[in-house]
Scaffold this active site. Structure first.
Site, PDB file in Angstrom:
ATOM      1  CG  ASN A  10      19.187   6.511  67.820  1.00 13.70           C
ATOM      2  OD1 ASN A  10      19.224   6.250  69.108  1.00 13.70           O
ATOM      3  ND2 ASN A  10      19.628   7.716  67.376  1.00 13.70           N
ATOM      4  CE  LYS A  12      17.044  10.362  67.260  1.00  7.14           C
ATOM      5  NZ  LYS A  12      16.789  11.396  66.454  1.00  7.14           N
ATOM      6  CG  HIS A  94      22.616  10.735  65.918  1.00  9.63           C
ATOM      7  ND1 HIS A  94      21.924  11.846  66.212  1.00  9.63           N
ATOM      8  CD2 HIS A  94      21.863   9.977  65.344  1.00  9.63           C
ATOM      9  CE1 HIS A  94      20.702  11.765  65.465  1.00  9.63           C
ATOM     10  NE2 HIS A  94      20.589  10.624  65.270  1.00  9.63           N
ATOM     11  CD  GLU A  96      19.398  13.417  67.878  1.00 10.00           C
ATOM     12  OE1 GLU A  96      18.029  13.601  67.301  1.00 10.00           O
ATOM     13  OE2 GLU A  96      19.611  12.598  68.923  1.00 10.00           O
ATOM     14  CD  GLU A 166      20.934   9.559  61.217  1.00  9.41           C
ATOM     15  OE1 GLU A 166      19.765   8.901  61.266  1.00  9.41           O
ATOM     16  OE2 GLU A 166      21.637  10.061  62.184  1.00  9.41           O
ATOM     17  N   GLY A 172      14.050  14.290  62.531  1.00  6.98           N
ATOM     18  CA  GLY A 172      12.894  14.673  63.238  1.00  6.98           C
ATOM     19  C   GLY A 172      12.011  15.850  62.979  1.00  6.98           C
ATOM     20  CB  SER A 212      11.811  12.559  58.526  1.00 11.03           C
ATOM     21  OG  SER A 212      12.058  13.545  59.436  1.00 11.03           O
TER      22      SER A 212
END
Length: 253
Positions: A10, A12, A94, A96, A166, A172, A212
């Site tokens: 991904n 992003k 996701h 985010e 996730e 991250g 990560s």
């Protein structure tokens, strides 16, 4: 085990034409484990470019899709448009988008249904926050997210879904779920599949880990019986992504 290992990248909201081209060229020339399915998700601006550049062995995914057909929805991409561009996958749900853009479980479920009804395969992201993890609510949260999707899909449509667990606290941050934590969550997801969908879905649906993931931790994670691959963020922008794709290959003696 019949499930094919799966590694998604991904990208992003990163990269420009030159760097996208460089990454795809590197993947095209790399010796990738042929038993692993590889799918990369560039920013939408570069979907056509990446599909044109990438070898057929590499799948291409959108990072998002809308739940409505073509129409007056400024800034969105439709399933039909992705299919017309020969894009076969999309990431949905996701964290985010759930956290920053406030997409709730029902919206994620509707988008998943629209994507699959229209012929796309879906990388469905689920996961808990740090507060939820510390309150021992991980299984409650991920099954709630999955239940919303189960209300929309037929049992047969789960063959088009890869579930990406996730944990939000690991994305991250450099923090990674331990192999035991990842395996525990994945085993619970597989149990949910068996009880809610079917024993066949539990056996065949791939459940991948994201958060990560790096070339330093991927091999230990890949050894877990219910970890069927990875969804990789920052590391997918680096040459080490090849090592993650090849995480199940033993190094030469």
């Amino acid at each position: 085990m019949s499930r094919r290992f799966f590694v998604g990248g991904n990208f992003k909201m990163n990269l420009v034409v030159n760097s996208v081209t460089s990454i795809v060229t590197n993947l095209n020339t790399a010796q990738l484990d042929p038993s692993t399915e590889v799918v990369i998700a560039p920013p939408s601006l570069y979907l056509l470019l990446v599909r044109q550049l990438a070898d057929s062995k590499i799948g291409v995914a959108a990072q998002n899709v809308f739940d409505k057909p073509n129409g007056a929805f400024t800034g969105e991409l439709s399933v039909e448009q992705l299919r017309d561009a020969h894009i076969d996958w999309t990431i949905i749900g996701h964290s985010e988008r759930r956290v920053v853009l406030k997409e709730d479980d029902d919206f994620v479920a509707r988008k998943t249904k629209a994507a699959i009804d229209g012929g796309l395969s879906v990388i469905l992201c689920i996961g808990e926050s740090l507060d939820e993890r510390e309150a021992e609510r991980t299984i409650e949260i991920v099954t709630r997210q999955l239940n919303a999707v189960a209300e929309c899909l037929s049992k047969n449509q789960w063959t088009k879904v890869v579930i990406a667990y996730e944990p939000i606290w690991a994305i991250g941050t450099g923090k990674v779920a331990t192999t035991a934590q990842a395996q525990e969550a994945h085993a619970a997801i597989r149990k949910w599949l068996a009880e809610k969908i079917s024993s066949e879905s539990a056996e065949n649906t791939r459940v991948i880990y994201g958060g990560s993931v790096s070339d330093g931790n991927c091999k230990d994670l890949a050894k877990q019986p219910d970890v069927d691959g990875f969804l990789v963020g920052g590391a997918s922008l680096k040459p080490a992504f090849v090592d993650i794709v090849n995480s199940r290959i033993s190094p030469p003696m």
